[in-house]
Scaffold this active site. Structure first.
Site, PDB file in Angstrom:
ATOM      1  N   GLU A  54       9.645   4.328 -10.835  1.00 19.86           N
ATOM      2  CA  GLU A  54       8.807   3.150 -10.976  1.00 19.86           C
ATOM      3  C   GLU A  54       8.309   3.050 -12.402  1.00 19.86           C
ATOM      4  OE1 GLU A  54       4.707   1.387  -8.904  1.00 19.86           O
ATOM      5  OE2 GLU A  54       5.461   3.371  -8.390  1.00 19.86           O
ATOM      6  N   ARG A  64      15.455 -15.371   9.814  1.00 22.95           N
ATOM      7  CA  ARG A  64      14.413 -14.375  10.072  1.00 22.95           C
ATOM      8  C   ARG A  64      14.797 -13.455  11.215  1.00 22.95           C
ATOM      9  NH1 ARG A  64       9.722 -15.813   7.170  1.00 22.95           N
ATOM     10  NH2 ARG A  64       8.606 -14.155   8.218  1.00 22.95           N
ATOM     11  N   LYS A  89       3.601  11.091  -0.968  1.00 19.64           N
ATOM     12  CA  LYS A  89       2.520  10.350  -0.318  1.00 19.64           C
ATOM     13  C   LYS A  89       3.051   9.077   0.326  1.00 19.64           C
ATOM     14  CE  LYS A  89       1.207   8.686  -4.902  1.00 19.64           C
ATOM     15  NZ  LYS A  89       0.099   8.336  -5.792  1.00 19.64           N
ATOM     16  N   GLN A 118       0.828   6.301  -8.499  1.00 17.49           N
ATOM     17  CA  GLN A 118      -0.400   6.521  -9.262  1.00 17.49           C
ATOM     18  C   GLN A 118      -0.045   7.157 -10.589  1.00 17.49           C
ATOM     19  OE1 GLN A 118      -3.341   8.787  -7.150  1.00 17.49           O
ATOM     20  NE2 GLN A 118      -4.624   9.133  -8.920  1.00 17.49           N
ATOM     21  N   CYS A 131      10.262 -11.065  13.426  1.00 17.44           N
ATOM     22  CA  CYS A 131      10.835 -12.328  13.848  1.00 17.44           C
ATOM     23  C   CYS A 131      10.242 -13.536  13.132  1.00 17.44           C
ATOM     24  CB  CYS A 131      10.609 -12.498  15.353  1.00 17.44           C
ATOM     25  SG  CYS A 131       9.024 -11.872  15.900  1.00 17.44           S
ATOM     26  N   ASN A 186       5.185 -12.200  16.452  1.00 13.26           N
ATOM     27  CA  ASN A 186       5.882 -11.797  15.238  1.00 13.26           C
ATOM     28  C   ASN A 186       5.055 -10.712  14.587  1.00 13.26           C
ATOM     29  OD1 ASN A 186       7.120 -11.463  12.777  1.00 13.26           O
ATOM     30  ND2 ASN A 186       6.475 -13.425  11.937  1.00 13.26           N
ATOM     31  N   GLN A 191       7.397   7.229  -0.729  1.00 12.08           N
ATOM     32  CA  GLN A 191       7.743   8.360  -1.580  1.00 12.08           C
ATOM     33  C   GLN A 191       7.296   9.642  -0.914  1.00 12.08           C
ATOM     34  OE1 GLN A 191       5.595   8.284  -5.338  1.00 12.08           O
ATOM     35  NE2 GLN A 191       4.047   6.943  -4.475  1.00 12.08           N
TER      36      GLN A 191
END
Length: 1655
Positions: A994, A70, A1063, A1069, A37, A273, A1060
């Protein structure tokens, strides 16, 4: 792809549907309802009657309206998720209920039933309870409302709103501060619910009665509405007579769409929040604490014949007397007596409601709200530089840390008890909090700055922000403003905490280890076997942990069977999956932000948290939960009077083997009884030990996890859990996951005697010593080896804590944050109550059998290698084996020897693909040992088979196929590009993973020769003209590697990686050896330097922050859909709902078994669940919530053939990802050395010589997918359906596979049928497969709404468009901006990148904005010069690539810029170039993952320059701590006149030095500061430049090893020195350099350099 808005959400009633469904089994607060929020408050600090005004309310409501983005809307698209305000009671509105003898009555805001008969019955009960407690009912007031403004769903559930007025009891004397009255109102309110339920006034389908507030000081107006609707609905809020001193406002974003009015905020004392990650543990411990309160309650049920209770009892009926109420809130058992008062905490409530309940009680007992919140949500006080001068604050936190586990998680908390109003931020600073103070006494604090309209900049005296763990407070009586140190010092000085700690706390000294062996090798091996050790546990885990102090790193995911399906015996721990944070709450970073984490634990009796005394300090302090035998002896010796008199007892968990499988239940029962009896007799340290006395014996043991869980819950039920600490002494704990399980289920500490013995055994091996002598292992002592093992366990525990977003082990303790797969309900009820378990299995007797089977029948000299991690012949089954690779290679005609000079010759002889061989491959999978949930499920069609010719062609089926997100870096260029080309050929979707992509891949290949070769891609074979190597999906991960504007606009879909499979909860990594020059260039990093991505919290704190990143991506590329990658875990359905409401187009559900790259072994094996559970949960939740049509569901994780695809479709998947099997299809042989850069076939290696051995071609991959598609066609024909679309979501066509269920070796209780039968039946509801208008979902993407209006206005400006089209020219424009204008500049960058790429645009766009910029201003800025005159919020310059972003205050400002916040958190996150100048302070995490930007700010919060890999940052003011953590490139300059850098610098990697006069470093710094002054007019810059010779001495240069030879770091530069930069250029473009000239002059080197120089 066309672009448009998807249809509005459907309105459904969902909470009960989800809460009562086995798919969502678990606490509703965790699995059904999560929220985030925007929050803030307005307060007038002036004293006197004038401090109450309607203006305060008006400003609060205006700020609330500016927080609308928000929040989110409900299922109908109109009903808000919740909005509300808390204010002073507006007495002017309620004058008729006041009198001279009752000037301040109690006012209740109560949500009652709409039905009048029901409402009247409830009101009578409430009145009766009030009268019984001497509260005079003054009357009821129906709150004036306008229901016509509500959305359909909110209107259908709206309560009848009433206010109750009561007069204080006459007996309340000496109560001028009204504290006694407030306690009475509090207790009476908790009595209402009990009496209402007792009289049966609870009706199905009717929301229970809810009291929003009941106080003589504060009142709450809230509801399931949008911000702007709140004052339209509550007509009181439009009344000018509504006057208040303060206004807390709150706008909610719920992941669920069911309109439940009570869930709106503020709560009764808090506006929250955030997320409480430790909620399960907090609630469990609060229940244990409440049941342990020392004073009993006397009610009408336990009074004696004369109506009297026991001597020490509180009469719960007396909720009036001030002393009595104080005694009740401090001492009485109010939790377990549910027939007396409403329970304090309950997992059916939200995390906010539970925290509010405990906080409210602590306020009533301790009286001061700031004190209660400091105890509940502590700061990370350890080594905090700002507390050095205030040791009393540290003592306060230490004292309460021993009493109370922290309520941990990202949280911005607004609080008010009617006497104090304030705000506090969590220890990690994971929520934005900005404040403004004006000269008229007003204070404004808010999640975003710029929400208060009409503020005169000239009236502002301070603009600030809350940093991690900080608090502010305003005394509502005196109006005094108290900053963090003032309020905390005041609270901490109230009691002599330091003296109490010194006198009472016993601290365990540093761990010592013995060198002597306890068992000989034969005995050790027997015990290791008995406790479930495998030879690979020593060869992999002990070897790595003892030698390096770190966990084992492995690769290729987890392809072994689930423990319950395995034919091998597994330790009980293996049935538990760690839970992790994604989207609704962030994981944290144990590697780089360990300063906020702690493994400290305490032993002994815990005193009451509601009263403060010296007894609370009487505990044993442990620095670590990992104990040596010497540690345990020291603790046991603390039972003596001189050592503290901590009584202890050791209970054996061993029992006779002869008792058989049923003996386990009796042994557990006896253990629990003995434990309860022992604690009742005064034992404060309880040791549960499976250690055989005198060496190996013929007994069996209770699995330690079962033992500690059962004892923990038995002690809770007996009401004595808080009276003792539990130590587990076990031979069955050697991995981090096992320690986490033991602590998570109640152990305070663990003595792993067999693991330490094994370390000593390993150290004494000849092979170990030879490796040490040869330098293949570090040369260490046996003591160091044990210390290393301990350190690796501690590091692993920190990693596991961080994955769920928890900082303190004491908060993780007993929190049970796991999901069980494969244990029977009776086992859960006995030892693991409250743990999610959706797939039943092992009974106690079966566990006993499995445990006994581990014990060797006779002495064994060698452990068995069970092959749990790496395949071993005739041991544990692995689905992805070398044999499987051979079968597939034969089927698709791939010869891995056809490489190099022999490629053409061998391929010419290759017979090619063979359908018969694919049948063999398919059969090997279908007949393999059981491994996955889908193996227990079969097809059960509702119609007859059809001819295969009636089924859609394979070309249509393959469009739904995707490859996994495997990065270029994890894979070689050959492997990565081959997959992309193959997927583009079949119309599927490849994923970049990535790390970015070479821009050349966005171009179509048109120069292929007759041999299938191209000069554009000379390393590839089998190419065709028209091929494209551009990945369909471009991934944006936490590391932001390679994320540039061109990368974003050349994607057809953009994927945000939140987790992912290998992990989840951790960052990516890439080992240093795999970071070649080419990979480093793409990622803007340093060759050879290991790259570790941050966990996704640096710019994704919560659901609204994920929504912001989705907004950013939709802005820069409106034609691309946005997908969000999640990993399967309980609660993913609720997360998926939030992601859908955040405007994502695709949600990917990954199984926890995925992953090709490097990962910690414990993460691979024990975190993340099966995709079958995650997919069905997500599909069900989205369907129930009416959100299913908004998103496409994609699934991956171990999908290998057509049967898997059809299974996934029936469970709700619309697209299907192939990971490891796709790699096998291009040549992978499952060597499982991906993390070592030694792949023998060049699939996962960056070494040139190995890459040349890559055998695959795009055709091989295409052949595989064609086979899979043909198999899918066959299965569809068998089921009688013509297309995949027809069966998507049809879980009703699934049935239990009775044959395979009988194959389960261990348990007869596994039953998946109830789970899949709970999936909503969508046989007759197929509309959700399409977007509005019946068009396919993948042809429509979401577009940003009003929040991108300004961005569109700028991009569509005629002059701007003209310059972009021409690629040259100059234009200057000025626009007004407000906080709801978000991602401004992103659309502009997208337009430039689409036309000119990253570096082709030569024009100049100077665009100025006036006002308060919304989030992500200047995101992905390309070539434009953007300036804000005003201020900005979080994420300024996110992904900045080139051009500049400048933020300055207005000229009329009077506050000191260098001491005031001007931009928010996470600015320049992932920047790759460009220049940034902020004439003021920045927040937390400034320049995280900056790889090329040159940035100046005049102060920062914590974690500045974290993970930085390039660029320059100049900080002209004070900073927070943890500077430069994980920084592997780039330079930082810090103005440090007070010499604080040492206490704030993370020196793990970086070094520091003074800036030497006359050096290249000085010139770089000087020129940057000069430019900062030129662009911003900064007073701080001018002060420094005016006295530069003196100012220079206060600057410190910070740099990592990779920059140690940089010219700006090396002193004494000469003519031979290389170039250095004064300004930024994008990392893949030409950069600006200057060289050192004659006589110390600095001259531009060449014309080429000159034209690229921003200066």
């Amino acid at each position: 792809m066309s672009v448009g808005l998807l249809s509005p959400l459907k309105a459904t009633n969902t909470f009960e549907a989800m809460a009562n469904n086995i798919i969502f089994n678990g606490p509703p607060s965790q699995n059904v309802e999560r929220d985030a929020c925007g929050v803030g408050f307005v307060v007038n600090t002036n004293s006197g009657p004038s401090n109450r005004s309607n203006d305060v309310l008006t400003k609060g409501l205006a700020a609330l309206d500016c927080m609308e983005h928000r929040g989110a809307c409900g299922g109908d698209g109109e009903s808000g998720d919740g909005a509300g305000v808390m204010t002073s009671i507006p007495w002017e509105l309620f004058s008729s209920y006041k009198s001279s003898d009752c000037p301040n009555p109690g006012v209740g805001m109560i949500f009652l039933p709409q039905d009048q008969e029901k409402r009247d019955a409830v009101k009578k009960v409430i009145e009766d309870v009030c009268r019984q407690n001497e509260l005079t009912v003054l009357g009821w007031r129906e709150v004036p409302v306008d229901e016509s403004v509500l959305g359909p769903a909110a209107r259908a559930a709206v309560p009848s709103m009433w206010q109750l007025f009561v007069k204080a009891p006459k007996r309340l004397k000496d109560d001028s501060d009204r504290d006694g009255f407030e306690r009475t109102l509090y207790l009476v309110r908790r009595r209402f619910d009990v009496e209402i339920r007792r009289q049966g006034l609870v009706w199905e389908g009717v929301e229970p009665v809810y009291v929003a507030s009941f106080s003589s000081r504060t009142i709450v107006y809230k509801g399931m509405v949008q911000s702007c609707v709140l004052p339209k609905y509550y007509l009181d809020l439009q009344d000018e007579n509504f006057k208040t001193q303060f206004c807390i406002y709150h706008r909610r974003f719920s992941t669920n769409t069911n309109p439940r009015w009570p869930l709106a905020q503020p709560m009764r004392v808090l506006g929250h929040n955030g997320e409480i990650n430790t909620l399960l543990g907090n609630v469990n411990w609060m229940k244990a604490r409440e049941s342990a309160k020392g004073t009993t309650i006397a009610s009408e049920f336990d009074l004696d014949e004369e109506g009297m209770g026991s001597d020490n009892a509180c009469d719960i009926r007396d909720l009036v007397d001030a002393d009595s109420t104080k005694k009740i809130v401090e001492e009485c058992n109010t939790q377990e007596s549910e027939d007396t008062l409403e329970p304090l905490v309950d997992l059916s409530r939200s995390d906010s409601a539970n925290l509010d309940g405990v906080f409210e009680l602590m306020c009533k007992s301790r009286a001061r709200a700031p004190c209660a919140l400091m105890a509940l949500v502590p700061a990370a006080y350890k080594d905090e530089p700002s507390y050095e001068a205030n040791p009393e604050i540290v003592d306060f936190y230490k004292y309460h840390g021993g009493l109370l586990e922290a309520w941990d998680g990202p949280a911005l908390l607004m609080f008010c008890d009617g006497k104090n109003i304030g705000a506090s931020l969590d220890r990690n600073g994971l929520r934005p909090a900005r404040y403004t103070r004006t000269d008229d006494g007003m204070v404004y604090i808010m999640s975003e700055t710029g929400v208060i309209p009409g503020l005169d900049e000239a009236s502002i005296v301070e603009k600030g922000r809350l940093g991690p763990g900080q608090m502010i407070n305003v005394d509502l009586n005196t109006g005094e403003w108290k900053d963090n140190l003032k309020i905390k010092s005041e609270i901490a000085s109230a009691h002599p905490y330091g003296e109490w700690l010194k006198e009472n706390t016993k601290t365990l000294d540093e761990t010592e280890f013995t060198t002597d062996r306890e068992y000989n090798d034969l005995e050790a091996t027997f015990l290791q076997s008995s406790f479930g050790w495998s030879l690979e546990d020593i060869g992999m885990q002990i070897n790595d942990m003892a030698s390096t102090g770190k966990e084992t790193t492995y690769s290729m995911g987890d392809d072994a069977p689930m423990a319950v399906l395995s034919e091998k015996s597994h330790p009980l721990y293996n049935y538990f999956k760690q839970r992790f944070a994604q989207v609704t709450n962030p994981p944290i970073d144990p590697l780089r932000e360990g300063v906020v984490m702690s493994l400290e634990m305490t032993l002994g009796k815990k005193e009451s948290i509601y009263k403060v005394s010296s007894k609370g300090a009487r505990v044993i302090q442990l620095k670590s939960p990992v104990l040596s035998s010497i540690d345990l002896k020291k603790i046991m010796a603390m039972d003596s009077e001189e050592n503290g008199s901590f009584a202890n007892e050791k209970l054996s968990t061993r029992y006779e083997m002869s008792s058989g499988p049923d003996g386990l239940e009796a042994a557990v029962k006896k253990l629990c009884e003995d434990a309860v009896a022992s604690v009742m007799m005064g034992t404060e340290v309880l040791v549960l030990s499976d250690k055989p006395e005198g060496g190996p014996d013929d007994k069996v043991y209770i699995p330690p996890l079962l033992a500690v869980g059962a004892v923990h819950h038995a002690l809770i039920e007996a009401g004595v859990r808080m009276d003792t600490g539990i130590i587990v002494e076990t031979g069955a704990a050697w991995s981090t996951h096992q320690f986490a399980c033991l602590i998570g289920y109640g152990a305070h500490a663990v003595h792993p005697y067999m693991a330490l013995e094994t370390v000593k055994q390993w150290w004494n091996l000849d092979t170990t010593q030879k490796k040490m002598d040869a330098g293949r292992l570090p040369k260490i002592s046996v003591e160091t080896a044990q210390e290393n093992f301990k350190a690796s366990i501690e590091g692993g525990l920190l990693k596991i804590l961080s994955k769920i977003g928890i900082s303190l082990l004491s908060s993780y303790h007993g929190a049970q944050i796991f999901e069980v797969i494969g244990l029977n309900e009776s086992v859960i009820d006995l030892a693991f109550k409250g743990t999610t378990s959706r797939i039943a299995g092992m009974t106690l007797a079966e566990i006993a059998t499995e445990t006994a089977n581990m014990i060797p029948n006779e002495s064994t000299e060698k452990l068995i290698n069970y092959g749990f991690y790496k395949p071993v012949a005739r041991q544990e089954y692995h689905a992805n084996s070398g044999d499987l690779a051979k079968l597939l290679h034969k089927a698709i005609g791939l010869d891995k020897t056809a490489v190099g000079d022999k490629r053409e010759e061998k391929n010419a002889k290759n017979p090619g693909k063979n359908a018969a061989d694919y049948e063999i491959f398919k059969k090997s999978l279908n007949e393999a040992p059981l491994a996955n949930i889908r193996d227990l499920v079969d097809f059960s069609s509702d119609r007859k088979p059809i001819p295969i010719d009636d089924v859609e062609p394979i070309e249509e089926i393959m469009k739904r196929f995707c490859t996994g997100a495997m990065s270029l870096g994890a894979l070689s260029r050959e492997a990565h590009e081959t997959l992309a080309i193959a997927m583009n050929r079949i119309g599927g979707k490849s994923n970049s993973g990535e790390g970015g992509e070479d821009v050349i891949r966005s171009k179509t290949v048109d120069n292929v020769d007759e041999n299938g070769r191209s000069t554009t891609f000379p390393h590839l074979h089998g190419l065709k003209n028209g091929d494209s190597a551009n990945s369909f999906v471009h991934q944006i991960a936490s590391g932001r590697f390679g994320v540039t504007p061109e990368y974003l606009v050349t994607a057809k879909q953009l994927e945000i990686k939140m987790a992912q499979g290998a992990k989840p909860g951790e960052g990516g990594q890439l080992p240093g050896p795999k970071v070649s020059d080419y990979i480093a260039g793409l990622r803007a990093s340093k060759p050879g330097v290991t790259l570790i991505s941050p966990p996704p919290h640096h710019d994704i704190y919560s659901i609204e922050d994920l929504a912001q990143l989705i907004h950013d991506l939709h802005a820069i590329n409106e034609n691309a859909g946005v997908s969000v990658k999640l990993v399967s875990s309980i609660g993913i359905g609720t997360v998926a709902c939030g992601v859908a409401k955040a405007q994502a187009d695709v949600i990917q559900i990954s199984g926890g078994d995925g992953g090709t790259g490097a990962s910690p072994l414990s993460s691979i094996k024990h975190c993340g669940g099966p995709w079958e559970l995650g997919l069905t949960e997500a599909h069900s939740a989205l369907t129930i919530n009416g959100l299913r049509e908004r998103v496409t569901l994609r699934v991956d994780g171990g999908i290998r053939h057509g049967r898997d695809v059809v299974m996934a479709a029936l469970m709700g998947g619309e697209e299907y990802g192939f990971g490891t099997i796709a790699m096998i299809a291009e040549g992978c042989i499952m060597a499982r050395v991906c993390h070592l850069n030694t792949c023998p076939v060049g699939v996962t290696s960056q070494k040139e010589e190995l890459r040349k051995k890559f055998p695959g071609t795009p055709e091989h991959v295409v052949d595989f997918f064609e086979f899979v598609a043909m198999e899918v066609r066959e299965l569809l024909a068998h089921l009688g359906y013509t297309s995949l679309e027809d069966i998507i979501g049809r879980a009703d066509l699934l049935a239990e596979d009775k044959i395979n269920n009988k194959r389960i070796a261990k348990s007869s209780s596994v039953n998946v049928k109830p789970f899949f039968e709970s999936v909503p039946n969508v046989e007759n509801d197929r509309d959700w497969l399409y977007a509005e208008g019946g068009v396919k979902k993948d042809s429509v993407v979401h577009i940003n709404g009003f929040s991108s209006d300004l961005d569109r206005k700028v991009s569509n400006d005629v002059d701007v468009k003209r310059v972009i089209e021409a690629g040259e020219g100059v234009i200057a424009k000025t626009f007004k901006i407000k906080n709801t204008d978000r991602s401004v500049g992103a659309m502009l960058s997208g337009d430039i990148a689409r036309k000119w790429g990253n570096k082709g645009f030569k024009g100049t766009l100077d665009i100025t904005f006036e006002g308060s910029a919304g989030q992500a201003f200047g995101a992905f800025n390309l070539a434009s010069n953007l300036k804000v005159i005003g201020e900005a919020n979080d994420y300024v310059g996110k992904g900045l690539h080139s051009g500049s972003v400048v933020i300055t205050p207005p000229k009329e400002h009077k506050f000191v810029s260098a001491e005031s916040s001007i931009v928010g958190n996470a600015c320049l996150y992932g920047a790759t170039g460009g220049d940034f100048h902020a004439n003021g302070r920045a927040g937390e995490r400034f320049c995280v993952r900056n790889s090329g930007a040159f940035a100046v700010a005049e102060g920062t919060g914590d974690h500045a320059l974290e993970y930085m890999t390039g660029g320059v940052a100049v900080i002209l003011g004070s900073t927070g701590r943890n500077i430069g953590a994980g920084m592997t490139g780039g330079i930082g300059y810090f103005y440090d006149p007070e010499n604080l850098i040492d206490s704030n610098l993370n020196s793990e990697i970086v070094s520091k030095k003074s800036v030497v006069s006359g050096s290249a470093g000085e010139l770089q710094l000087l020129k940057i500061v000069e430019r900062h002054y030129e662009l911003t007019g900064s007073s701080r810059a001018k002060e420094l430049l005016d006295d530069w010779s003196n100012a220079l001495g206060a600057f410190v240069q910070v740099y990592p090893p990779s920059e140690s030879k940089s010219i700006v770091v090396v002193d004494g530069a000469t003519e031979a020195d290389p170039k250095f930069r004064l300004s930024a250029g994008s990392f893949d473009g030409d950069e600006c350099f200057l060289t050192y000239g004659d006589g110390g002059d600095w001259n531009l080197a060449t014309d080429v350099q000159t034209q690229h120089c921003a200066d």
